[in-house]
Design an enzyme around this catalytic site. Structure first.
Site, short mmCIF file in Angstrom:
data_model
loop_
_atom_site.label_atom_id
_atom_site.label_comp_id
_atom_site.label_asym_id
_atom_site.label_seq_id
_atom_site.Cartn_x
_atom_site.Cartn_y
_atom_site.Cartn_z
N GLU A 90 5.36 14.45 -30.61
CA GLU A 90 4.51 13.35 -31.11
C GLU A 90 3.37 13.21 -30.10
O GLU A 90 3.57 12.72 -28.98
CB GLU A 90 5.32 12.05 -31.20
CG GLU A 90 6.53 12.13 -32.13
CD GLU A 90 6.17 12.28 -33.60
OE1 GLU A 90 5.03 11.95 -33.98
OE2 GLU A 90 7.03 12.73 -34.38
N CYS A 117 -1.08 5.50 -29.53
CA CYS A 117 -1.41 6.80 -30.12
C CYS A 117 -2.18 6.62 -31.41
O CYS A 117 -3.09 7.38 -31.70
CB CYS A 117 -0.15 7.62 -30.34
SG CYS A 117 1.10 6.77 -31.30
N LYS A 165 13.95 10.98 -19.95
CA LYS A 165 13.07 10.96 -18.79
C LYS A 165 11.82 10.14 -19.11
O LYS A 165 10.96 10.57 -19.88
CB LYS A 165 12.66 12.39 -18.41
CG LYS A 165 12.03 12.46 -17.03
CD LYS A 165 11.17 13.68 -16.82
CE LYS A 165 9.80 13.54 -17.41
NZ LYS A 165 9.01 12.39 -16.90
N GLU A 220 -9.81 11.67 -27.10
CA GLU A 220 -8.97 10.48 -27.22
C GLU A 220 -9.21 9.60 -25.99
O GLU A 220 -8.82 9.95 -24.88
CB GLU A 220 -7.49 10.90 -27.28
CG GLU A 220 -6.58 9.72 -27.50
CD GLU A 220 -5.10 10.05 -27.40
OE1 GLU A 220 -4.72 10.92 -26.60
OE2 GLU A 220 -4.34 9.40 -28.12
P1 NAD Z 1 1.61 12.92 -20.72
O1 NAD Z 1 1.61 14.08 -21.66
O2 NAD Z 1 0.81 13.01 -19.49
O3 NAD Z 1 3.09 12.58 -20.25
C1 NAD Z 1 4.12 12.32 -21.16
C2 NAD Z 1 5.46 12.65 -20.51
O4 NAD Z 1 5.55 14.06 -20.27
C3 NAD Z 1 5.71 12.00 -19.16
O5 NAD Z 1 7.08 11.57 -19.11
C4 NAD Z 1 5.48 13.13 -18.18
O6 NAD Z 1 6.18 12.96 -16.95
C5 NAD Z 1 6.02 14.30 -18.95
N1 NAD Z 1 5.56 15.62 -18.52
C6 NAD Z 1 4.53 15.93 -17.71
N2 NAD Z 1 4.44 17.28 -17.57
C7 NAD Z 1 5.44 17.81 -18.30
C8 NAD Z 1 5.86 19.15 -18.59
N3 NAD Z 1 5.22 20.21 -18.10
N4 NAD Z 1 6.92 19.33 -19.40
C9 NAD Z 1 7.56 18.27 -19.94
N5 NAD Z 1 7.20 17.00 -19.72
C10 NAD Z 1 6.16 16.76 -18.92
O7 NAD Z 1 1.19 11.68 -21.63
P2 NAD Z 1 0.86 10.19 -21.15
O8 NAD Z 1 -0.47 10.23 -20.47
O9 NAD Z 1 2.04 9.62 -20.47
O10 NAD Z 1 0.74 9.43 -22.57
C11 NAD Z 1 -0.44 9.28 -23.29
C12 NAD Z 1 -0.48 10.26 -24.46
O11 NAD Z 1 0.66 10.09 -25.30
C13 NAD Z 1 -1.67 10.03 -25.38
O12 NAD Z 1 -2.24 11.27 -25.71
C14 NAD Z 1 -1.05 9.39 -26.62
O13 NAD Z 1 -1.78 9.55 -27.81
C15 NAD Z 1 0.26 10.08 -26.68
N6 NAD Z 1 1.20 9.32 -27.50
C16 NAD Z 1 1.57 9.83 -28.71
C17 NAD Z 1 2.42 9.10 -29.54
C18 NAD Z 1 2.86 9.63 -30.88
O14 NAD Z 1 3.80 9.08 -31.44
N7 NAD Z 1 2.22 10.67 -31.41
C19 NAD Z 1 2.89 7.86 -29.12
C20 NAD Z 1 2.49 7.37 -27.88
C21 NAD Z 1 1.64 8.12 -27.07
#
Ligand code: NAD
Length: 473
Positions: A243, A277, A170, A373
């Site tokens: 992650e 990230c 997804k 962040e």
């Molecule tokens: P987000 O947490 O808003 O969304 C990530 C995903 O989760 C999306 O596909 C979203 O639709 C889904 N989602 C939303 N609600 C959910 C729920 N209740 N249950 C399951 N899935 C759900 O994150 P974002 O804003 O898309 O991404 C940015 C964040 O990602 C930043 O904090 C960044 O640091 C982090 N990130 C971490 C890594 C890593 O490897 N540690 C890599 C890239 C990004």
């Protein structure tokens, strides 16, 4: 609007979804395509297809599975130009960086195709043989964020498929299209049900992560959502890799040239418009070189070409979505009132979500731009007086994803790096992520590993066989 049609992928078939939603080009702020949307019934169909495909896929010899993963990499490479263009349109990153992501995704798939889980003999003495072997888990739910939608999918798909699992993927609602285009390629290569792709508007995550037929959740996203994912998988004790977010500190030591160090650190803070990230999200610099370091960063920021990623020569594209754009603007408002903005600081006066690279100095460690962040092209720079103090300040964060130390004396820099509490600390480099080296977060930045052998093992159940001979009497 493009008239290109996109489809979900369920059981090897394209599916037009239960509805659709707009996908916005962040360089214009305008919708440019429609994305099909799943509902809970389609989600259930996708999980059922993955479950039905699992026994035959798991039973297939690993080299055959790996060969199909390689073919997927070949298929992606053959359409890399088209995929990169689509990625730029939905994500915003400049075309050369989109190409780098797409090609990076093929490297990841090929690296995992070359890996195997091997039996490990734990004991073989006195007639007692103990072997640990590893079996696949079943259906993996892969959930991606919007900053690197393709490479973060492949970090999960490669190890999941090579070890014999099937997947429901997804993507994030603001960057679903390149993933669906890769689904078109996968449809002709993988057996039906091995990879299914559904899209949502942030409303199906919980149903997917709590689904009783999902064995493992591989999630990349924010810490706040990661906590929800862990809660929703708790009832089924699902295997999880999370992650999550980071707030990486760069610590500059006093034996480097501040101008050279600023040049190296600038790239680590501003690549992908800071939406990484493990981007450098705060820099700590010795007091005696603070001015020179900040001034060089500001010069680089002022010289940057900020433009639509589609335009030749663009170095920094827009921030990916409106919500993130607004969040960064609020952080900038606070920084303007409490620190000194040396370059950037104000969104560009044009449509789209453009924030120029911004350098901020003289902020306290408690300023939101330092503590939170920011996930955007904005770098706060703080001064320090002694090394123990700066290590404590770097570690004073709920996050612990990456970090970097910059120094000429390598053993001293490495000794400092060992004291930074995060999953990875780079010395004199940044973003050196490699499919063969495990990557993980400490503290609130995550649980479990992605990439490397450790990342491969996350998709398996370790299984110990402890045998002795059957003896009479
Ligand atoms: P987000 O947490 O808003 O969304 C990530 C995903 O989760 C999306 O596909 C979203 O639709 C889904 N989602 C939303 N609600 C959910 C729920 N209740 N249950 C399951 N899935 C759900 O994150 P974002 O804003 O898309 O991404 C940015 C964040 O990602 C930043 O904090 C960044 O640091 C982090 N990130 C971490 C890594 C890593 O490897 N540690 C890599 C890239 C990004």
């Amino acid at each position: 609007m493009t008239d290109r049609q996109f489809s979900l992928l369920i059981d090897g078939q394209p599916h037009s979804g239960a509805g659709s939603f707009d996908v916005v080009n962040p360089a214009t702020g305008e919708p440019f395509a429609r994305c099909p949307k799943a509902d809970e019934a389609l989600l259930n169909q996708a999980v059922a297809a993955a479950r039905a495909a699992f026994p035959a896929w798991a039973a297939r010899p690993a080299p055959e599975r790996a060969a199909l993963v390689e073919r997927l990499a070949d298929g992606i490479e053959a359409r890399a130009g088209e995929l990169a263009g689509l990625l730029t349109a939905e994500q915003g990153k400049p075309l050369d960086q989109a190409m780098y992501e797409v090609m990076g995704a093929t490297f990841v798939l090929r690296a995992f195709a070359a890996m195997r889980v091997e039996d490990k003999v734990l004991r073989d003495e006195g007639g007692n043989q103990v072997i640990e072997h590893r079996t696949p888990l079943g259906v993996v739910a892969a959930i991606m964020p919007w900053n690197f939608p393709i490479i973060l999918l492949m970090n999960k798909l490669g190890p999941a498929l090579v070890t014999g699992n099937t997947m429901v993927a997804k993507p994030a609602p603001t960057t679903p299209l390149t993933t669906l285009a890769i689904g078109e390629i996968a449809r002709d290569i993988l057996p039906p049900g091995v990879l299914n792709i559904i899209c949502d508007e942030n409303d199906l995550g919980a149903a997917l992560t709590s689904h009783s037929d999902v064995a493992k959740v591989a999630f990349t996203g924010s810490t706040a959502t990661g906590i929800k994912v862990m809660q929703s998988g708790a009832a089924g004790l699902k295997r999880m890799t999370l992650e999550l977010g980071g707030n990486d500190a760069a610590i500059v030591l006093d034996d480097v040239d501040p101008v050279e160090a600023a040049r190296k650190i600038y790239g680590g803070a501003m690549a992908n418009a800071g939406q990484i990230c493990v981007a450098i999200k705060r820099a700590y610099v010795p007091a005696q070189m603070y001015d020179a370091f900040c001034d060089e960063l500001a010069r680089l920021a002022r010289d940057a070409v900020v433009d639509d990623g589609d335009k030749q020569g663009a170095q920094i594209g827009p921030v990916q979505n409106r919500m993130q754009f607004d969040k960064i603007r609020a952080l900038l408002d606070h920084a303007r009132a409490n620190g000194t903005i040396l370059a950037g600081g104000t969104p560009l006066d044009r449509p789209g979500y453009f924030i120029p690279p911004t350098i901020v100095r003289d902020l306290d460690d408690d300023a939101p731009l330092v503590r939170e962040e920011q996930f955007g092209p904005v770098l706060p720079v703080m001064r320090y007086d002694n090394i123990e103090e700066v290590i404590a300040r770097a570690n004073d964060s709920e996050h612990g994803l990456g970090g970097s130390v910059w120094g000429r004396d390598l053993s001293r820099a490495t000794a400092v790096a060992r004291q930074v509490n995060s999953g990875t600390v780079w010395v004199n480099q940044y973003l050196a992520i490699d499919a063969n080296i495990p990557f993980r977060g400490a503290k609130m930045s995550g649980i479990g590993s992605e990439l490397g052998e450790a990342g491969l093992h996350e998709y398996t159940q370790a299984h110990v066989i402890n045998a002795v001979a059957f003896e009479a009497g």
